[in-house]
Design an enzyme around this catalytic site. Structure first.
Site, mmCIF file in Angstrom:
data_model
loop_
_atom_site.group_PDB
_atom_site.id
_atom_site.type_symbol
_atom_site.label_atom_id
_atom_site.label_comp_id
_atom_site.label_asym_id
_atom_site.label_seq_id
_atom_site.Cartn_x
_atom_site.Cartn_y
_atom_site.Cartn_z
ATOM 1 N N CYS A 79 1.102 -1.224 -0.057
ATOM 2 C CA CYS A 79 -0.021 -0.104 0.002
ATOM 3 C C CYS A 79 0.843 1.301 -0.070
ATOM 4 O O CYS A 79 1.896 1.468 0.752
ATOM 5 C CB CYS A 79 -0.884 -0.044 1.231
ATOM 6 N N CYS A 82 0.338 3.087 3.550
ATOM 7 C CA CYS A 82 0.767 2.702 4.967
ATOM 8 C C CYS A 82 1.926 1.419 4.868
ATOM 9 O O CYS A 82 2.169 1.006 5.678
ATOM 10 C CB CYS A 82 -0.346 2.237 5.665
ATOM 11 N N CYS A 127 -7.325 -0.960 1.064
ATOM 12 C CA CYS A 127 -6.357 -1.587 1.977
ATOM 13 C C CYS A 127 -6.924 -1.609 3.540
ATOM 14 O O CYS A 127 -7.460 -0.874 3.805
ATOM 15 C CB CYS A 127 -5.118 -0.505 2.192
ATOM 16 N N CYS A 130 -5.261 0.767 6.184
ATOM 17 C CA CYS A 130 -5.450 2.332 6.256
ATOM 18 C C CYS A 130 -6.722 2.927 5.553
ATOM 19 O O CYS A 130 -7.116 3.728 5.543
ATOM 20 C CB CYS A 130 -4.242 3.148 6.120
ATOM 21 N N CYS A 150 -8.163 -4.859 -10.149
ATOM 22 C CA CYS A 150 -7.873 -3.680 -11.104
ATOM 23 C C CYS A 150 -7.414 -2.829 -10.422
ATOM 24 O O CYS A 150 -8.010 -1.902 -9.803
ATOM 25 C CB CYS A 150 -9.033 -3.554 -11.957
HETATM 26 ZN ZN LIG Z 1 -2.691 1.129 3.578
#
Ligand SMILES: [Zn+2]
Length: 163
Positions: A79, A82, A127, A130, A150
């Protein structure tokens, strides 16, 4: 008597499995709260304006604009908000859409919810830690899952495998 009791406990076990399968954690269903929560100002400081638009404002980058679309090395896609590892290069495939595509996320990494924006009914992916918006999930992916995650390349950071 023995048989009846066995049948009864099997019935209870089946009901428990059924209940567990139907149970969805509230936080997941509602898309929050998330383990990592920052203020808008903190996110703006941490992210580039382009990353902020995708991750925090549900934007979409232009197709074929991300170098990660063509990233073929072994490694992990994390991510961009984070750094939680989200996808392995082993599940990446060439979808031809112009966005990095995967058929499966890492365990306990990506959350989903229904997205009815723009008059469409899509599955939004974010995510788990976060809540940053990553992209969408479609059911036209390759085996074994048949799913296509995607993703916006701007929502990801690539970490090549060591060695
Ligand atoms: Zn994250």
């Amino acid at each position: 008597m023995m048989t009846r009791r066995t049948t009864l406990s099997l019935g209870i076990a089946a009901a428990a499995v059924w209940a567990a399968a139907r149970f969805t954690p509230k936080s997941q269903a509602q898309g929050g709260p998330f383990e990592l929560t920052l203020s808008e100002a903190e996110w703006r400081k941490r992210l580039t304006p382009q990353q902020y638009e995708i991750l925090r404002d549900h934007g979409t980058e232009y197709a074929f604009s991300s170098p990660l679309d063509k990233e073929k090395r072994a490694g992990t896609f994390a991510c961009a908000g984070c750094d939680l590892p989200l996808f392995s290069s082993e599940t990446k495939f060439e979808s031809g859409t112009g966005w990095p595509s995967f058929w499966k996320p890492l365990d306990n990494a990506v959350g989903t919810r229904e997205d009815r924006s723009y008059g469409m009914r899509r599955t939004e992916a974010h995510c788990r830690r976060c809540g940053g918006h990553l992209g969408h999930v479609f059911e036209d992916g390759p085996p074994p899952t048949g799913l296509r995650y995607c993703m916006n390349g701007l929502a990801l950071t690539f970490h090549p495998a060591a060695g």
